[in-house]
Write an enzyme that holds these catalytic residues in place. Structure first.
Site, mmCIF file in Angstrom:
data_model
loop_
_atom_site.group_PDB
_atom_site.id
_atom_site.type_symbol
_atom_site.label_atom_id
_atom_site.label_comp_id
_atom_site.label_asym_id
_atom_site.label_seq_id
_atom_site.Cartn_x
_atom_site.Cartn_y
_atom_site.Cartn_z
ATOM 1 C CG HIS A 187 -3.917 15.127 21.024
ATOM 2 N ND1 HIS A 187 -4.538 15.584 21.936
ATOM 3 C CD2 HIS A 187 -3.768 16.199 20.327
ATOM 4 C CE1 HIS A 187 -3.843 16.151 22.472
ATOM 5 N NE2 HIS A 187 -3.321 17.004 21.354
ATOM 6 C CB SER A 308 0.721 -15.765 14.053
ATOM 7 O OG SER A 308 -1.324 -16.167 14.341
ATOM 8 C CE LYS A 314 -0.774 -10.608 13.401
ATOM 9 N NZ LYS A 314 -2.205 -10.892 14.415
ATOM 10 C CD GLU A 321 2.792 -7.129 20.246
ATOM 11 O OE1 GLU A 321 1.645 -8.128 21.347
ATOM 12 O OE2 GLU A 321 3.372 -7.904 19.058
#
Ligand code: ARG
Length: 498
Positions: A187, A308, A314, A321
């Site tokens: 979970h 980024s 970043k 993704e």
């Protein structure tokens, strides 16, 4: 045996031809001139050109067989000339590939029309007729079914190879980190400590079953439909077994109507690919979570994680993704193939032409994900300290404390309740198990000995799970070595497959 071996193009490589509208008039083998708009809509050469190797291999096998089985119609000398012509057409397409200027509506028409030109140039006055005999005893229906089966076979081989590469990368990482403590979740809640090696090896196992599925697809595709002709078979005494041998098929189809009209093997390919990319997508999601500053469990390499354009700090797991995102289109292709076939009356319908883009894109997408994740895996660095501290956080060894009581003769459900009470109190006062004394423990149950707290360390917890399939470092090392050997065997077994 594949008669043609010198192609640069793998089964999966993709590039589409430009819009047919830019290409001027294209021919059909039937000689019919269709309305331009209809032709543009129904022609498939823009994408099926990439079946040229499979198509020409099939034609070579066919003409060789005709020269044996029906010599009066296909004299052996003509067959030799036709094979040479086919090889020339092959080299011609192979040289230009997606810059091909097609002269036919699909790859089958292009190859035949071009072959006739090549033969006529070589044998003026009779070459065209020679080429016109090639299509004896076959139809584009059994021809395309053969081409697609050959393509699926190759695509399975390529994907399995890429799966093995990813497995090897995972195995290398898992072997190195067989004992590295890592938080195990259910979970997405810290549940029990595991080792990073164990976690990574879980994906090796999933991929092992993916290979089993592609093996089944390969066998399903490995049946020769050629000889089924349009739908009813042919009146010529052809030798289908010879064609099967030449093309390396293990057998021939038993029913001509079934053979030209079913693409179940294509659905199976899309299904195996969908399950595979579902696994890859889960791994991608794991990497993405691990790399967040909130989890902070791994560091991404600048070899595959991009920065980024605005935030200098970043490093984003873009390839992971994209894998998560692209899984959707592979599932979509599976759906497309199922729907394309579910209402198709027997036998062939042009609907079936629409299997190709789905298949090609499926293979390309899955191969891309495999390659990107292989790079990601081999450069993934664990934050050992952070992983170890997260592994022990959240009273993750509470089960070990309950198991301790069970070993002292306490029924598990009772032990569970004792430890539950204990954890509730620790949550209230914010102290860890390690901050407690044995005496305090005994206030919860008299069976707790002085060694009970030892059971709550992460090292003891993982080491105690010393059963087959468990996370104990020695078990992980054994399992990983077993997988290493297995992947080597799989590579060997698939090396001889086309
Ligand atoms: N391009 C077609 C396909 O991919 C070839 C078969 C055409 N057959 C026909 N009867 N029109 O399915």
């Amino acid at each position: 045996m594949t008669p043609i071996t010198d192609a640069h193009l793998t089964a999966i490589d993709v590039a589409e031809l430009p819009d047919l509208a830019e290409l001027g008039e294209l021919g059909t083998v039937t000689g019919v001139t269709l309305d331009r708009a209809v032709f543009d809509y129904t022609a498939s050469i823009r994408f099926d050109w990439r079946l040229y190797r499979q198509d020409i291999s099939g034609s070579i096998a066919h003409v060789r067989m005709l020269a044996v089985a029906v010599q009066d119609i296909m004299p052996p000398d003509d067959a030799v000339a036709i094979e040479a012509g086919l090889r020339e057409v092959f080299s011609e397409i192979d040289r230009v590939r997606h810059r091909l200027v097609p002269i036919g509506e699909d790859i089958h028409s292009h190859v035949e029309l071009r072959l006739r030109q090549v033969l006529e140039a070589r044998f003026p006055g009779r070459g065209e007729d020679m080429g016109r005999r090639l299509h004896t005893a076959r139809s584009r229906n059994d021809q395309v079914a053969t081409d697609v089966r050959l393509w699926v076979r190759e695509a399975c081989v390529e994907l399995v190879r890429a799966v093995c590469d990813l497995q090897d990368a995972l195995i290398e990482r898992a072997a190195l980190h067989a004992d590295a403590p890592f938080p195990g979740y259910t979970h997405i809640q810290n549940a029990q400590p595991v080792t990073w090696g164990h976690h990574l090896h879980a994906y090796v196992e999933m991929l092992r079953r993916d290979v089993v599925r592609f093996d089944a697809v390969w066998h399903a595709a490995n049946i020769l439909p050629l000889g089924s002709a349009a739908l009813a078979g042919t009146s010529f005494p052809i030798r289908r077994d010879l064609v099967a041998d030449t093309l390396g098929f293990s057998g021939i189809s038993a029913n001509s109507m079934d053979a030209v009209s079913d693409r179940d093997f294509a659905i199976e390919f899309a299904s195996a690919s969908s399950i595979l990319i579902a696994h890859l997508s889960r791994f991608a999601e794991d990497i993405t979570l691990w790399a967040t500053s909130e989890f902070g469990l791994v560091r991404l390499s600048s070899r595959w994680a991009e920065g980024s354009s605005i935030m200098p700090q970043k490093r984003n797991p873009d390839a992971a993704e994209l894998t998560r995102g692209k899984a959707g289109r592979v599932f979509g292709h599976l759906q497309h193939l199922l729907v394309m076939q579910k209402g198709l009356p027997m036998t062939y319908g042009r609907d079936l032409q629409d299997d190709k883009e789905a298949l090609f894109d499926t293979a390309r997408t899955v191969r891309g994900a495999l390659r990107a994740l292989t790079v990601a895996t081999s450069s993934l660095e664990i934050n050992r300290d952070r992983a170890a501290s997260r592994a022990s956080a959240g009273y993750s060894t509470a089960t070990d404390l309950a198991d301790y009581l069970v070993r002292c003769g306490v029924p598990f459900r009772t032990a569970y309740e004792v430890v539950k009470r204990l954890v509730m109190d620790r949550l209230a006062d914010g102290r860890a198990f390690a901050d407690m004394t044995s005496r305090e423990l005994r206030e919860y149950h008299p069976a707790f000995g002085d060694d009970a707290l030892l059971a709550t360390t992460v090292a003891a917890s993982v080491a105690s799970r010393d059963i087959p399939g468990g996370t104990a470092p020695n078990r992980v090392s054994l399992a990983v070595e077993h997988s290493r050997k297995h992947v080597g065997e799989v590579r060997l077994a698939w090396a001889s497959r086309a």
